[in-house]
Design an enzyme around this catalytic site. Sequence first.
Site, PDB file in Angstrom:
ATOM      1  N   ASP A 154      -1.159   5.117 -28.864  1.00 39.07           N
ATOM      2  CA  ASP A 154      -0.496   6.222 -29.581  1.00 39.07           C
ATOM      3  C   ASP A 154      -1.474   7.232 -30.136  1.00 39.07           C
ATOM      4  O   ASP A 154      -1.131   8.365 -30.376  1.00 39.07           O
ATOM      5  CB  ASP A 154       0.328   5.660 -30.750  1.00 39.07           C
ATOM      6  CG  ASP A 154       1.405   4.725 -30.205  1.00 39.07           C
ATOM      7  OD1 ASP A 154       1.680   4.840 -28.998  1.00 39.07           O
ATOM      8  OD2 ASP A 154       1.913   3.890 -30.961  1.00 39.07           O
TER       9      ASP A 154
ATOM     10  N   PRO B 104       0.808  -1.221   0.000  1.00 38.87           N
ATOM     11  CA  PRO B 104       0.000   0.000   0.000  1.00 38.87           C
ATOM     12  C   PRO B 104       0.847   1.279   0.000  1.00 38.87           C
ATOM     13  O   PRO B 104       0.378   2.340  -0.379  1.00 38.87           O
ATOM     14  CB  PRO B 104      -0.831  -0.112   1.290  1.00 38.87           C
ATOM     15  CG  PRO B 104      -0.237  -1.203   2.092  1.00 38.87           C
ATOM     16  CD  PRO B 104       0.526  -2.072   1.173  1.00 38.87           C
TER      17      PRO B 104
ATOM     18  N   GLU C 286      -0.344  -7.487   8.257  1.00 38.87           N
ATOM     19  CA  GLU C 286      -0.134  -6.045   8.356  1.00 38.87           C
ATOM     20  C   GLU C 286       1.121  -5.603   7.621  1.00 38.87           C
ATOM     21  O   GLU C 286       1.574  -4.489   7.801  1.00 38.87           O
ATOM     22  CB  GLU C 286      -0.047  -5.668   9.840  1.00 38.87           C
ATOM     23  CG  GLU C 286      -1.394  -5.498  10.474  1.00 38.87           C
ATOM     24  CD  GLU C 286      -2.233  -4.500   9.698  1.00 38.87           C
ATOM     25  OE1 GLU C 286      -3.187  -4.909   9.007  1.00 38.87           O
ATOM     26  OE2 GLU C 286      -1.906  -3.308   9.745  1.00 38.87           O
TER      27      GLU C 286
ATOM     28  N   ARG D 203      -1.825  -7.789 -21.352  1.00 37.76           N
ATOM     29  CA  ARG D 203      -2.582  -7.373 -22.548  1.00 37.76           C
ATOM     30  C   ARG D 203      -1.674  -6.656 -23.546  1.00 37.76           C
ATOM     31  O   ARG D 203      -1.987  -6.593 -24.725  1.00 37.76           O
ATOM     32  CB  ARG D 203      -3.789  -6.510 -22.198  1.00 37.76           C
ATOM     33  CG  ARG D 203      -3.492  -5.128 -21.730  1.00 37.76           C
ATOM     34  CD  ARG D 203      -4.794  -4.392 -21.438  1.00 37.76           C
ATOM     35  NE  ARG D 203      -5.411  -3.919 -22.658  1.00 37.76           N
ATOM     36  CZ  ARG D 203      -5.090  -2.784 -23.260  1.00 37.76           C
ATOM     37  NH1 ARG D 203      -4.099  -2.053 -22.794  1.00 37.76           N
ATOM     38  NH2 ARG D 203      -5.721  -2.389 -24.339  1.00 37.76           N
TER      39      ARG D 203
END
Length: 243
Positions: free
Chosen positions: A167, A88, A115, A152
Amino acid sequence: MRIDVLSLFPDMFAPMRQSIIGKAIDKGALDFQVTDFRDFTENKHNNVDDYPFGGGAGMLLTPQPIFDAMASVEKQAGGKGRVILLDPAGRQFNHEVAQELATYDHLTFVAGHYEGYDERIRELVDDEISLGDYVLTGGELGAMVIIDATVRFLPEILGNAASAEGDSFEDGLLEFPQYTRPADFRGRMVPEVLTSGNHAKIAEWRLKESLRRTYLRRPDLLEKRQLTQQERDLLDNIKSEEQ
Ligand SMILES: O=C(NCc1ccc(CNCc2ncc[nH]2)cc1)c1csc2nc[nH]c(=O)c12
């Protein structure tokens, strides 16, 4: 491309094989391997976490299982590639980061739980990525999102669509509204211009609607983007229309 994942919940990644990952593997574009670092703990109770020194709530992942799982990946794959820690506190994932990660031929993701990690684990790590400012229970979902967005880009997966799309003028703007058949769906018509066959008009309409959508929903993207004279004119037009 080879992707390794170190995780305590390897089964979470199985469903990915039904979609984009499976396609990439079938095409030989991707080697995908998930390693459960619990298999490497030397702890007789099979623990991979422990209490934080200095006290405090929550448990931390201990370094030994992760170091040894990483050594196993290195042995199998002949190296660990670019090691990405899901955290995180990492840099926020976005399109640019996905494009950057797609340039590596080997990525190893370390997904944690509890944690957080023992700080010494960062010695193994090249990059730390967060999915955004909200708290998840672990890094697995983040790893899946990043893998999906990165795979992808592989040429075998989306051909040149992904790069071409990146682009073109859409880059940095939100997508224009899209329509498919029927032209008349229960009285809801497709905009005339799209069935006119006038490709210049269609391109202008799409650019204008991309600008309108971006202006209304993500003005921050417009701030960041260089506008051509045509785009500035269209935007002025939009601003008066949206009054
Ligand atoms: O592993 C992840 N989350 C589990 C988790 C949640 C909270 C904490 C820190 N605990 C508080 C604290 N800090 C210092 C002392 N105490 C650590 C780990 C995660 C990976 S990428 C990502 N992207 C967005 N959000 C996420 O949670 C994640």
